[in-house]
Design a protein around this motif. Structure first.
Motif, mmCIF file in Angstrom:
data_model
loop_
_atom_site.group_PDB
_atom_site.id
_atom_site.type_symbol
_atom_site.label_atom_id
_atom_site.label_comp_id
_atom_site.label_asym_id
_atom_site.label_seq_id
_atom_site.Cartn_x
_atom_site.Cartn_y
_atom_site.Cartn_z
ATOM 1 N N ALA A 118 0.831 -1.424 -0.072
ATOM 2 C CA ALA A 118 -0.013 -0.088 -0.086
ATOM 3 C C ALA A 118 0.867 1.283 -0.042
ATOM 4 C CB ALA A 118 -0.986 -0.130 1.292
ATOM 5 N N LEU A 119 1.960 1.158 0.740
ATOM 6 C CA LEU A 119 2.717 2.392 0.923
ATOM 7 C C LEU A 119 3.605 2.750 -0.405
ATOM 8 C CD1 LEU A 119 4.014 1.839 4.686
ATOM 9 C CD2 LEU A 119 2.326 3.850 3.894
ATOM 10 N N GLU A 120 3.876 1.518 -0.946
ATOM 11 C CA GLU A 120 4.784 1.706 -2.015
ATOM 12 C C GLU A 120 3.929 2.114 -3.150
ATOM 13 O OE1 GLU A 120 6.451 -1.887 -2.978
ATOM 14 O OE2 GLU A 120 8.053 -1.690 -1.267
ATOM 15 N N LYS A 121 2.423 2.054 -3.393
ATOM 16 C CA LYS A 121 1.350 2.451 -4.312
ATOM 17 C C LYS A 121 1.003 3.821 -3.913
ATOM 18 C CE LYS A 121 0.528 -2.007 -5.981
ATOM 19 N NZ LYS A 121 -0.639 -3.224 -5.786
ATOM 20 N N GLY A 122 1.446 4.466 -2.963
ATOM 21 C CA GLY A 122 1.128 5.813 -2.667
ATOM 22 C C GLY A 122 0.123 6.051 -1.534
ATOM 23 N N ALA A 123 0.055 5.000 -0.542
ATOM 24 C CA ALA A 123 -0.817 5.195 0.406
ATOM 25 C C ALA A 123 -0.144 5.997 1.538
ATOM 26 C CB ALA A 123 -1.320 3.990 1.043
ATOM 27 N N THR A 124 -0.732 6.654 2.560
ATOM 28 C CA THR A 124 -0.116 7.310 3.594
ATOM 29 C C THR A 124 -0.352 6.533 5.053
ATOM 30 O OG1 THR A 124 -0.595 9.511 2.578
ATOM 31 C CG2 THR A 124 -0.145 9.550 4.856
ATOM 32 N N ALA A 125 0.649 6.439 5.745
ATOM 33 C CA ALA A 125 0.321 5.745 7.175
ATOM 34 C C ALA A 125 -0.139 6.744 8.075
ATOM 35 C CB ALA A 125 1.626 4.997 7.518
ATOM 36 N N VAL A 126 -1.188 6.909 8.391
ATOM 37 C CA VAL A 126 -1.922 7.917 9.434
ATOM 38 C C VAL A 126 -1.080 7.362 10.815
ATOM 39 C CG1 VAL A 126 -3.662 9.192 10.415
ATOM 40 C CG2 VAL A 126 -3.603 8.436 7.974
ATOM 41 N N VAL A 127 -1.313 6.207 11.533
ATOM 42 C CA VAL A 127 -1.176 5.759 12.286
ATOM 43 C C VAL A 127 -0.356 4.439 12.124
ATOM 44 C CG1 VAL A 127 -1.888 4.473 14.472
ATOM 45 C CG2 VAL A 127 -2.951 6.571 13.729
ATOM 46 N N GLY A 128 0.727 4.071 12.716
ATOM 47 C CA GLY A 128 1.627 2.859 12.537
ATOM 48 C C GLY A 128 2.183 2.566 11.011
ATOM 49 N N GLY A 129 2.467 1.618 10.436
ATOM 50 C CA GLY A 129 3.005 1.409 9.170
ATOM 51 C C GLY A 129 3.717 0.091 9.164
ATOM 52 N N VAL A 130 4.597 -0.189 8.470
ATOM 53 C CA VAL A 130 5.235 -1.627 8.448
ATOM 54 C C VAL A 130 5.858 -1.929 9.479
ATOM 55 C CG1 VAL A 130 7.004 -2.843 6.921
ATOM 56 C CG2 VAL A 130 5.784 -1.286 5.964
ATOM 57 N N ASP A 131 6.373 -1.006 10.249
ATOM 58 C CA ASP A 131 7.147 -1.307 11.409
ATOM 59 C C ASP A 131 5.956 -1.694 12.833
ATOM 60 O OD1 ASP A 131 9.612 -0.729 10.348
ATOM 61 O OD2 ASP A 131 9.508 1.358 11.012
ATOM 62 N N SER A 132 5.074 -1.417 12.431
ATOM 63 C CA SER A 132 3.859 -2.094 13.429
ATOM 64 C C SER A 132 3.655 -3.474 13.679
ATOM 65 C CB SER A 132 2.610 -1.435 13.017
ATOM 66 O OG SER A 132 2.630 -0.008 13.199
ATOM 67 N N VAL A 133 4.415 -4.201 12.501
ATOM 68 C CA VAL A 133 4.299 -5.736 12.781
ATOM 69 C C VAL A 133 5.589 -6.222 13.599
ATOM 70 C CG1 VAL A 133 4.271 -7.897 11.273
ATOM 71 C CG2 VAL A 133 3.312 -5.758 10.553
ATOM 72 N N HIS A 134 5.420 -6.693 14.691
ATOM 73 C CA HIS A 134 6.223 -7.435 15.656
ATOM 74 C C HIS A 134 6.084 -8.885 15.565
ATOM 75 C CE1 HIS A 134 6.708 -3.207 17.350
ATOM 76 N NE2 HIS A 134 5.350 -3.121 17.457
ATOM 77 N N GLU A 135 7.136 -9.570 16.143
ATOM 78 C CA GLU A 135 7.130 -11.018 16.168
ATOM 79 C C GLU A 135 5.937 -11.795 16.744
ATOM 80 O OE1 GLU A 135 9.475 -14.809 18.103
ATOM 81 O OE2 GLU A 135 10.568 -12.795 17.833
ATOM 82 N N ARG A 136 5.250 -11.114 17.770
ATOM 83 C CA ARG A 136 3.945 -11.804 18.401
ATOM 84 C C ARG A 136 2.704 -11.001 18.302
ATOM 85 N NH1 ARG A 136 5.495 -16.084 22.125
ATOM 86 N NH2 ARG A 136 7.438 -16.583 21.795
ATOM 87 N N TYR A 137 2.864 -9.791 17.895
ATOM 88 C CA TYR A 137 1.823 -8.923 17.728
ATOM 89 C C TYR A 137 1.884 -7.868 16.868
ATOM 90 C CZ TYR A 137 4.338 -5.538 20.528
ATOM 91 O OH TYR A 137 5.473 -4.787 20.835
ATOM 92 N N ILE A 138 0.698 -7.323 16.465
ATOM 93 C CA ILE A 138 0.970 -6.155 15.494
ATOM 94 C C ILE A 138 0.119 -4.798 16.114
ATOM 95 C CG2 ILE A 138 -0.068 -5.380 12.932
ATOM 96 C CD1 ILE A 138 -0.008 -8.274 12.327
#
Length: 130
Positions: free
Chosen positions: A8-28
């Protein structure tokens, strides 16, 4: 979820809250995306995470067209200026979901009752031994 957020971000979306770094090993952590193109997997597929896509549309016709532009029956919400406008417009998509019965625990409401949250925490601890 990580690859869908990245797509989504590569296609032009904007992360208003969180983003790719929101994905952790055991939770998101929660993710809110805006201006997400219809071709993005975050729109076309189920994300299986606490992710919301919020987009403005020019009118109801565009909203219905975009809602019906997926092969899956994904969830969507209509926010309208009046209840009658919203009720009229939810009849136009190909598929809708209606809550027919009150759930035993109301965990998805913004104002979830304290009782329901206590029960959910207890159940989570029993299930995951924490």
């Amino acid at each position: 979820m990580r690859w869908q957020g990245r797509d989504a971000l590569e296609k032009g979306a904007t992360a208003v809250v969180g983003g790719v770094d929101s994905v952790h090993e055991r939770y998101i952590d929660p993710v809110v995306l805006s201006d997400v193109p219809d071709t993005s997997s975050a729109v076309q597929e189920e994300t299986f995470g606490p992710t919301v896509v919020v987009d403005q549309v020019r009118d109801v016709d565009e909203a219905v067209e975009r809602t019906n532009n997926t092969h899956y029956g994904l969830g969507a919400s209509v926010f309208a200026r009046s209840k009658s406008d919203g009720l009229r417009e939810v009849s136009r998509p190909h598929a809708i979901t209606i809550q027919r019965f009150r759930p035993p625990l109301n965990l998805f409401a913004v104002d979830s009752p304290e009782r329901d949250m206590k029960i959910a925490k207890r159940m989570f601890r029993m299930q995951h031994a924490r």
